[in-house]
Design a protein around this motif. Structure first.
Motif, PDB file in Angstrom:
ATOM      1  N   HIS A 236       0.854  -1.189   0.000  1.00 34.24           N
ATOM      2  CA  HIS A 236       0.000   0.000   0.000  1.00 34.24           C
ATOM      3  C   HIS A 236       0.885   1.231   0.000  1.00 34.24           C
ATOM      4  O   HIS A 236       2.083   1.173   0.308  1.00 34.24           O
ATOM      5  N   ALA A 237       0.283   2.359  -0.339  1.00 32.86           N
ATOM      6  CA  ALA A 237       1.026   3.628  -0.379  1.00 32.86           C
ATOM      7  C   ALA A 237       0.615   4.571   0.755  1.00 32.86           C
ATOM      8  O   ALA A 237       1.062   5.719   0.791  1.00 32.86           O
ATOM      9  N   LEU A 238      -0.230   4.096   1.671  1.00 35.20           N
ATOM     10  CA  LEU A 238      -0.763   4.962   2.716  1.00 35.20           C
ATOM     11  C   LEU A 238       0.341   5.434   3.656  1.00 35.20           C
ATOM     12  O   LEU A 238       1.165   4.647   4.106  1.00 35.20           O
ATOM     13  N   ARG A 239       0.345   6.724   3.964  1.00 36.93           N
ATOM     14  CA  ARG A 239       1.291   7.297   4.910  1.00 36.93           C
ATOM     15  C   ARG A 239       0.569   8.017   6.054  1.00 36.93           C
ATOM     16  O   ARG A 239       1.058   8.050   7.172  1.00 36.93           O
ATOM     17  N   ALA A 240      -0.566   8.617   5.762  1.00 42.98           N
ATOM     18  CA  ALA A 240      -1.298   9.389   6.759  1.00 42.98           C
ATOM     19  C   ALA A 240      -2.152   8.484   7.636  1.00 42.98           C
ATOM     20  O   ALA A 240      -2.365   7.296   7.342  1.00 42.98           O
ATOM     21  N   VAL A 241      -2.675   9.045   8.717  1.00 45.28           N
ATOM     22  CA  VAL A 241      -3.707   8.397   9.523  1.00 45.28           C
ATOM     23  C   VAL A 241      -5.059   8.755   8.915  1.00 45.28           C
ATOM     24  O   VAL A 241      -5.346   9.935   8.672  1.00 45.28           O
ATOM     25  N   LEU A 242      -5.891   7.756   8.691  1.00 46.39           N
ATOM     26  CA  LEU A 242      -7.237   7.985   8.169  1.00 46.39           C
ATOM     27  C   LEU A 242      -8.252   7.853   9.296  1.00 46.39           C
ATOM     28  O   LEU A 242      -8.226   6.869  10.047  1.00 46.39           O
ATOM     29  N   ASN A 243      -9.126   8.836   9.405  1.00 44.01           N
ATOM     30  CA  ASN A 243     -10.261   8.753  10.317  1.00 44.01           C
ATOM     31  C   ASN A 243     -11.520   8.955   9.489  1.00 44.01           C
ATOM     32  O   ASN A 243     -11.886  10.081   9.149  1.00 44.01           O
ATOM     33  N   THR A 244     -12.163   7.848   9.148  1.00 45.04           N
ATOM     34  CA  THR A 244     -13.322   7.868   8.266  1.00 45.04           C
ATOM     35  C   THR A 244     -14.560   7.467   9.064  1.00 45.04           C
ATOM     36  O   THR A 244     -14.448   7.013  10.207  1.00 45.04           O
ATOM     37  N   PRO A 245     -15.746   7.647   8.505  1.00 49.50           N
ATOM     38  CA  PRO A 245     -16.958   7.361   9.282  1.00 49.50           C
ATOM     39  C   PRO A 245     -17.046   5.934   9.822  1.00 49.50           C
ATOM     40  O   PRO A 245     -17.662   5.704  10.868  1.00 49.50           O
ATOM     41  N   ARG A 246     -16.424   4.959   9.123  1.00 45.83           N
ATOM     42  CA  ARG A 246     -16.587   3.570   9.531  1.00 45.83           C
ATOM     43  C   ARG A 246     -15.302   2.886  10.000  1.00 45.83           C
ATOM     44  O   ARG A 246     -15.354   1.786  10.532  1.00 45.83           O
ATOM     45  N   VAL A 247     -14.159   3.527   9.774  1.00 40.17           N
ATOM     46  CA  VAL A 247     -12.922   2.885  10.201  1.00 40.17           C
ATOM     47  C   VAL A 247     -11.798   3.919  10.279  1.00 40.17           C
ATOM     48  O   VAL A 247     -11.768   4.876   9.501  1.00 40.17           O
ATOM     49  N   ALA A 248     -10.928   3.736  11.262  1.00 41.02           N
ATOM     50  CA  ALA A 248      -9.676   4.501  11.330  1.00 41.02           C
ATOM     51  C   ALA A 248      -8.546   3.561  10.946  1.00 41.02           C
ATOM     52  O   ALA A 248      -8.535   2.390  11.353  1.00 41.02           O
ATOM     53  N   VAL A 249      -7.600   4.078  10.161  1.00 38.03           N
ATOM     54  CA  VAL A 249      -6.531   3.243   9.615  1.00 38.03           C
ATOM     55  C   VAL A 249      -5.211   4.000   9.738  1.00 38.03           C
ATOM     56  O   VAL A 249      -5.155   5.200   9.454  1.00 38.03           O
ATOM     57  N   ARG A 250      -4.167   3.292  10.151  1.00 39.55           N
ATOM     58  CA  ARG A 250      -2.830   3.879  10.043  1.00 39.55           C
ATOM     59  C   ARG A 250      -1.832   2.798   9.649  1.00 39.55           C
ATOM     60  O   ARG A 250      -2.011   1.616   9.968  1.00 39.55           O
ATOM     61  N   PRO A 251      -0.763   3.192   8.974  1.00 42.99           N
ATOM     62  CA  PRO A 251       0.289   2.231   8.626  1.00 42.99           C
ATOM     63  C   PRO A 251       1.176   1.945   9.838  1.00 42.99           C
ATOM     64  O   PRO A 251       1.127   2.650  10.856  1.00 42.99           O
ATOM     65  N   THR A 252       2.001   0.907   9.729  1.00 40.06           N
ATOM     66  CA  THR A 252       2.965   0.554  10.769  1.00 40.06           C
ATOM     67  C   THR A 252       4.346   0.394  10.141  1.00 40.06           C
ATOM     68  O   THR A 252       4.461   0.241   8.909  1.00 40.06           O
ATOM     69  N   PRO A 253       5.404   0.372  10.941  1.00 43.37           N
ATOM     70  CA  PRO A 253       6.740   0.163  10.380  1.00 43.37           C
ATOM     71  C   PRO A 253       6.914  -1.189   9.712  1.00 43.37           C
ATOM     72  O   PRO A 253       7.807  -1.365   8.878  1.00 43.37           O
ATOM     73  N   ALA A 254       6.058  -2.160  10.049  1.00 49.33           N
ATOM     74  CA  ALA A 254       6.188  -3.511   9.519  1.00 49.33           C
ATOM     75  C   ALA A 254       5.444  -3.717   8.201  1.00 49.33           C
ATOM     76  O   ALA A 254       5.405  -4.839   7.688  1.00 49.33           O
ATOM     77  N   GLY A 255       4.839  -2.661   7.655  1.00 52.67           N
ATOM     78  CA  GLY A 255       4.099  -2.800   6.415  1.00 52.67           C
ATOM     79  C   GLY A 255       2.684  -3.320   6.591  1.00 52.67           C
ATOM     80  O   GLY A 255       1.991  -3.630   5.624  1.00 52.67           O
ATOM     81  N   GLU A 292     -14.197  -2.556   5.725  1.00 55.61           N
ATOM     82  CA  GLU A 292     -14.288  -1.089   5.703  1.00 55.61           C
ATOM     83  C   GLU A 292     -12.930  -0.471   5.372  1.00 55.61           C
ATOM     84  O   GLU A 292     -12.852   0.522   4.631  1.00 55.61           O
ATOM     85  N   ALA A 293     -11.863  -1.042   5.897  1.00 60.68           N
ATOM     86  CA  ALA A 293     -10.532  -0.514   5.605  1.00 60.68           C
ATOM     87  C   ALA A 293     -10.176  -0.709   4.137  1.00 60.68           C
ATOM     88  O   ALA A 293      -9.625   0.189   3.491  1.00 60.68           O
ATOM     89  N   SER A 294     -10.487  -1.869   3.591  1.00 60.27           N
ATOM     90  CA  SER A 294     -10.203  -2.118   2.183  1.00 60.27           C
ATOM     91  C   SER A 294     -10.950  -1.122   1.301  1.00 60.27           C
ATOM     92  O   SER A 294     -10.407  -0.633   0.297  1.00 60.27           O
ATOM     93  N   ARG A 295     -12.155  -0.774   1.698  1.00 61.18           N
ATOM     94  CA  ARG A 295     -12.985   0.106   0.879  1.00 61.18           C
ATOM     95  C   ARG A 295     -12.390   1.502   0.754  1.00 61.18           C
ATOM     96  O   ARG A 295     -12.573   2.166  -0.271  1.00 61.18           O
ATOM     97  N   VAL A 296     -11.665   1.970   1.798  1.00 56.82           N
ATOM     98  CA  VAL A 296     -11.126   3.332   1.746  1.00 56.82           C
ATOM     99  C   VAL A 296      -9.696   3.387   1.203  1.00 56.82           C
ATOM    100  O   VAL A 296      -9.159   4.461   0.958  1.00 56.82           O
ATOM    101  N   MET A 297      -9.100   2.219   0.987  1.00 58.91           N
ATOM    102  CA  MET A 297      -7.716   2.168   0.510  1.00 58.91           C
ATOM    103  C   MET A 297      -7.682   2.170  -1.018  1.00 58.91           C
ATOM    104  O   MET A 297      -8.517   1.548  -1.680  1.00 58.91           O
ATOM    105  N   ALA A 298      -6.679   2.835  -1.580  1.00 53.65           N
ATOM    106  CA  ALA A 298      -6.497   2.815  -3.041  1.00 53.65           C
ATOM    107  C   ALA A 298      -6.307   1.379  -3.515  1.00 53.65           C
ATOM    108  O   ALA A 298      -5.528   0.617  -2.940  1.00 53.65           O
ATOM    109  N   GLY A 299      -7.058   1.031  -4.555  1.00 55.80           N
ATOM    110  CA  GLY A 299      -6.974  -0.322  -5.091  1.00 55.80           C
ATOM    111  C   GLY A 299      -7.781  -1.340  -4.328  1.00 55.80           C
ATOM    112  O   GLY A 299      -7.863  -2.506  -4.739  1.00 55.80           O
ATOM    113  N   ASN A 300      -8.361  -0.950  -3.211  1.00 57.19           N
ATOM    114  CA  ASN A 300      -9.188  -1.840  -2.382  1.00 57.19           C
ATOM    115  C   ASN A 300      -8.539  -3.211  -2.170  1.00 57.19           C
ATOM    116  O   ASN A 300      -9.100  -4.253  -2.506  1.00 57.19           O
ATOM    117  N   PRO A 301      -7.342  -3.228  -1.575  1.00 54.83           N
ATOM    118  CA  PRO A 301      -6.619  -4.499  -1.417  1.00 54.83           C
ATOM    119  C   PRO A 301      -7.330  -5.447  -0.457  1.00 54.83           C
ATOM    120  O   PRO A 301      -7.936  -4.999   0.529  1.00 54.83           O
TER     121      PRO A 301
END
Length: 373
Positions: A236-255, A292-301
């Motif tokens: 994934h290319a996510l770097r920021a913290v996401l706070n969306t209506p249905r899920v909060a997502v952040r990356p980790t050092p482990a990928g 919910e996390a997959s839905r907000v991520m680019a490419g919906n992994p």
């Protein structure tokens, strides 16, 4: 007391306790850090750890958090924690039928870095987000926000603590403050060992209100049982913290990604005492977070769960931190807050200063435990 003669016991192995112990030891105090289990095995080990001062809050609380963000940047630079402490921003958008326009206007009015982005602008500011998931009205991007991998930070601070002569006692079980002659005199571990001290710092997370109640001190709490899910490593290319209506997502050092949400928290089944009981997490809840996390991520992994952490999330009754000396028990200092990640470094610094000098830190004046008396 002076730094060179002070004996201090710190109870709690999360970011608040470890930061306090590290600052005390660096100042020359004789410090015992006592943890019930392993360091960062409580709330610090299952925190989204979003570093921020977003949205409306009291002016005093915002000021404290703004200083806290500065301390995180200093720590990350000094300890070369670029892999574990990142300031790549935070992105949020409102649920259908709601709006974040007022929030954005408020942030601008207090000088908090806040950008309004149309869905089509999101990728240019922060990668890894599916623009189709963003609210039609747009989103708020806060470039100065970040995240921390708290177990990694705790481990680094413990290395510093030991190098400065601090003594770490892990797996000591539930410990209690020893009060004699009307003041805190030390700590008794679950085995009965007593550690004498001139001052005690209580930073036992969600257990703080119960520990204080045993000393006749009331601190209201609104502590829920929270759930954090960590995925398997995913491209994934996510770097920021996401706070969306249905899920909060952040990356980790482990990928991997870590996920949480208020609705998922409410689906945890608590059997018995929230602090000591059994917590049941339904598979449908975990699968729902992953979807919910997959839905907000680019490419919906596709995302798969690798680990889940469930347990009490410390929240004071009025939502604001509790920090400072306990008037009813001289020699005892307390730390209890929902924003342990954001405030962890600075509250450790300020608490160590107050313990060793006896001089109050003005920024902490609104957050004393006596406000509940």
């Amino acid at each position: 007391m002076t730094s060179s003669t002070a004996r201090v016991v710190v109870l709690g192995g999360g970011i608040l306790g470890v930061s306090t112990a590290a600052h005390l030891a660096r100042s020359g105090a004789s410090v015992d850090l006592v943890t019930e289990a392993a360091p960062a095995s409580g709330a610090s080990g299952r925190s989204l750890a979003w570093l921020n001062s977003a949205g409306p809050r009291s002016a005093a609380y915002h000021s404290l958090r703004a200083v806290a963000l500065d301390r995180w940047r200093t720590l990350a630079h000094r300890e070369d924690l670029r892999h574990a402490v990142r300031f790549d921003g935070g992105l949020t958008w409102a649920a259908p039928g709601a709006s974040h326009r007022e929030r954005h206007a408020h942030e601008l009015s207090i000088g908090y870095d806040s950008r309004w982005l149309a869905p089509g602008e999101v990728a240019r500011w922060t990668p890894g987000v599916d623009p189709a998931a963003v609210a039609e009205e747009g989103a708020v991007f806060n470039p100065g926000e970040g995240w921390a991998d708290l177990p990694t930070v705790v481990a680094v601070l413990l290395e510093r603590f030991r190098a400065d002569g601090g003594r770490l006692r892990t797996g000591a079980g539930p410990a209690r403050v020893v009060v004699a002659g009307g003041r805190a005199r030390g700590v008794r571990t679950a085995s009965g060992e007593v550690l004498d001290a001139d001052a005690v710092v209580l930073a036992t997370g969600a257990a703080v209100p119960r520990d204080l109640a045993g000393l006749g001190v009331a601190v209201p709490e609104d502590t829920p049982v929270a759930l954090l899910v960590e995925t398997e490593p995913v491209g994934h290319a996510l770097r920021a913290v996401l706070n969306t209506p249905r899920v909060a997502v952040r990356p980790t050092p482990a990928g991997t990604l870590v996920l949480d949400s208020g609705w998922a928290e409410r689906e945890v089944v608590v059997h018995g005492d929230p602090l000591d009981g059994r917590h049941e997490v339904r598979e449908r809840t975990v699968e729902g977070l992953l979807a919910e996390a997959s839905r907000v991520m680019a490419g919906n992994p596709p995302l798969r769960a690798a680990r889940r952490g469930v347990g009490p999330k410390p929240i004071p009754g009025d939502g604001e931190p509790v920090a400072g000396p306990v008037g009813a028990v001289p020699g005892l200092h307390v730390l209890f807050t929902h924003s342990g990640a954001t405030l962890g470094v600075v509250l450790g610094e300020f608490t160590a200063r107050e313990v060793l000098t006896g001089e109050p830190v003005p920024l902490l004046a609104p957050f004393r435990p006596e406000r509940f008396a």
